[in-house]
Design a protein around this motif. Structure first.
Motif, PDB file in Angstrom:
ATOM      1  N   LYS A  55       0.828  -1.212   0.000  1.00 61.89           N
ATOM      2  CA  LYS A  55       0.000   0.000   0.000  1.00 61.89           C
ATOM      3  C   LYS A  55       0.859   1.256   0.000  1.00 61.89           C
ATOM      4  O   LYS A  55       0.520   2.239  -0.650  1.00 61.89           O
ATOM      5  CB  LYS A  55      -0.960  -0.013   1.189  1.00 61.89           C
ATOM      6  N   GLN A  58       2.029   1.702  -3.528  1.00 60.66           N
ATOM      7  CA  GLN A  58       0.940   2.262  -4.340  1.00 60.66           C
ATOM      8  C   GLN A  58       0.795   3.767  -4.085  1.00 60.66           C
ATOM      9  O   GLN A  58       0.582   4.539  -5.018  1.00 60.66           O
ATOM     10  CB  GLN A  58      -0.375   1.547  -4.035  1.00 60.66           C
ATOM     11  N   GLU A  59       0.929   4.175  -2.826  1.00 60.19           N
ATOM     12  CA  GLU A  59       0.840   5.601  -2.493  1.00 60.19           C
ATOM     13  C   GLU A  59       2.008   6.357  -3.114  1.00 60.19           C
ATOM     14  O   GLU A  59       1.835   7.462  -3.641  1.00 60.19           O
ATOM     15  CB  GLU A  59       0.816   5.793  -0.977  1.00 60.19           C
ATOM     16  N   ARG A  62       1.288   6.870  -6.658  1.00 55.04           N
ATOM     17  CA  ARG A  62       0.261   7.914  -6.815  1.00 55.04           C
ATOM     18  C   ARG A  62       0.908   9.293  -6.707  1.00 55.04           C
ATOM     19  O   ARG A  62       0.637  10.189  -7.503  1.00 55.04           O
ATOM     20  CB  ARG A  62      -0.835   7.765  -5.760  1.00 55.04           C
ATOM     21  N   LYS A  64       4.002   9.991  -7.335  1.00 50.82           N
ATOM     22  CA  LYS A  64       4.836  10.165  -8.530  1.00 50.82           C
ATOM     23  C   LYS A  64       3.997  10.722  -9.674  1.00 50.82           C
ATOM     24  O   LYS A  64       4.443  11.600 -10.410  1.00 50.82           O
ATOM     25  CB  LYS A  64       5.446   8.822  -8.917  1.00 50.82           C
ATOM     26  N   ASN A  65       2.776  10.223  -9.825  1.00 55.01           N
ATOM     27  CA  ASN A  65       1.898  10.691 -10.896  1.00 55.01           C
ATOM     28  C   ASN A  65       1.402  12.113 -10.668  1.00 55.01           C
ATOM     29  O   ASN A  65       0.980  12.773 -11.610  1.00 55.01           O
ATOM     30  CB  ASN A  65       0.710   9.739 -11.067  1.00 55.01           C
ATOM     31  N   GLU A  66       1.463  12.587  -9.423  1.00 50.97           N
ATOM     32  CA  GLU A  66       1.063  13.965  -9.123  1.00 50.97           C
ATOM     33  C   GLU A  66       2.048  14.959  -9.744  1.00 50.97           C
ATOM     34  O   GLU A  66       1.686  16.079 -10.021  1.00 50.97           O
ATOM     35  CB  GLU A  66       1.002  14.197  -7.602  1.00 50.97           C
ATOM     36  N   ASP A  73      -2.427  18.901  -0.290  1.00 51.24           N
ATOM     37  CA  ASP A  73      -2.547  17.583  -0.924  1.00 51.24           C
ATOM     38  C   ASP A  73      -2.587  16.503   0.153  1.00 51.24           C
ATOM     39  O   ASP A  73      -1.884  16.586   1.161  1.00 51.24           O
ATOM     40  CB  ASP A  73      -1.369  17.308  -1.851  1.00 51.24           C
TER      41      ASP A  73
END
Length: 168
Positions: A55, A58-59, A62, A64-66, A73
């Motif tokens: 998890k 995965q965070e 996420r 990184k995609n920001e 945030d």
């Protein structure tokens, strides 16, 4: 005829009460950041350490995609509490002024650089940045150390934190 309707109403009321109780328990779990680790019962026990790492990965992806982390945030971190439950620690990314206060370093008697994690957590609590309830005393020391490393790496230089994730 009325007795049948009354029974039907009582049955519906019982279901409604049960539904409200379940919703209330789920809300308490959400406020505490508790994550049900078993969606379906299995004979095989869930490895909470691996689940927490997955998890957190995965965070990280996420974030990184920001491409840019800014004030307000939502940031999530997953840890195992003393009751052996997976908990989600969520907080809002603080303003630069607060990050400077959070990043105060000290030097121990043996000359090592250290960061006072409890002061950092207290500042986040004082500024209402935790989204769900967080009490540092509910977690094992190694979990707190992992959270501290994550927190400091992220707050000290969010851009470098994202670059480090990109290199994985």
């Amino acid at each position: 005829m009325e007795k049948r309707n009354l029974k039907a109403n009582n049955f519906d009321k019982d279901n409604e009460i049960k539904k409200i109780q379940e919703d209330y328990l789920q809300e308490i779990k959400n406020d505490s950041g508790i994550i049900d680790s078993l969606i379906q019962p299995t004979e095989e026990p869930v490895n909470l350490e691996l689940l927490a790492k997955e998890k957190n990965l995965q965070e990280a992806l996420r974030l990184k995609n920001e491409t840019k982390i800014k004030q307000g945030d939502r940031i999530n971190y997953f840890m195992i509490d003393l009751d052996e439950r997976l908990r989600e620690i969520s907080f809002k990314f603080p303003a630069t002024k607060l990050i400077i206060e959070l990043s105060e370093y000290g030097i121990s008697s043996d000359g090592r650089l250290f960061l006072d994690l409890t002061k950092s957590v207290d500042l986040l609590i004082k500024n209402n940045l935790f989204i769900n309830k967080f009490d540092i005393d509910e977690f094992y020391q190694d979990q707190i150390e992992g959270f501290g490393g994550f927190l400091i790496g992220l707050l000290r230089n969010p851009r470098k934190f994202i670059q480090d994730i990109s290199e994985r």
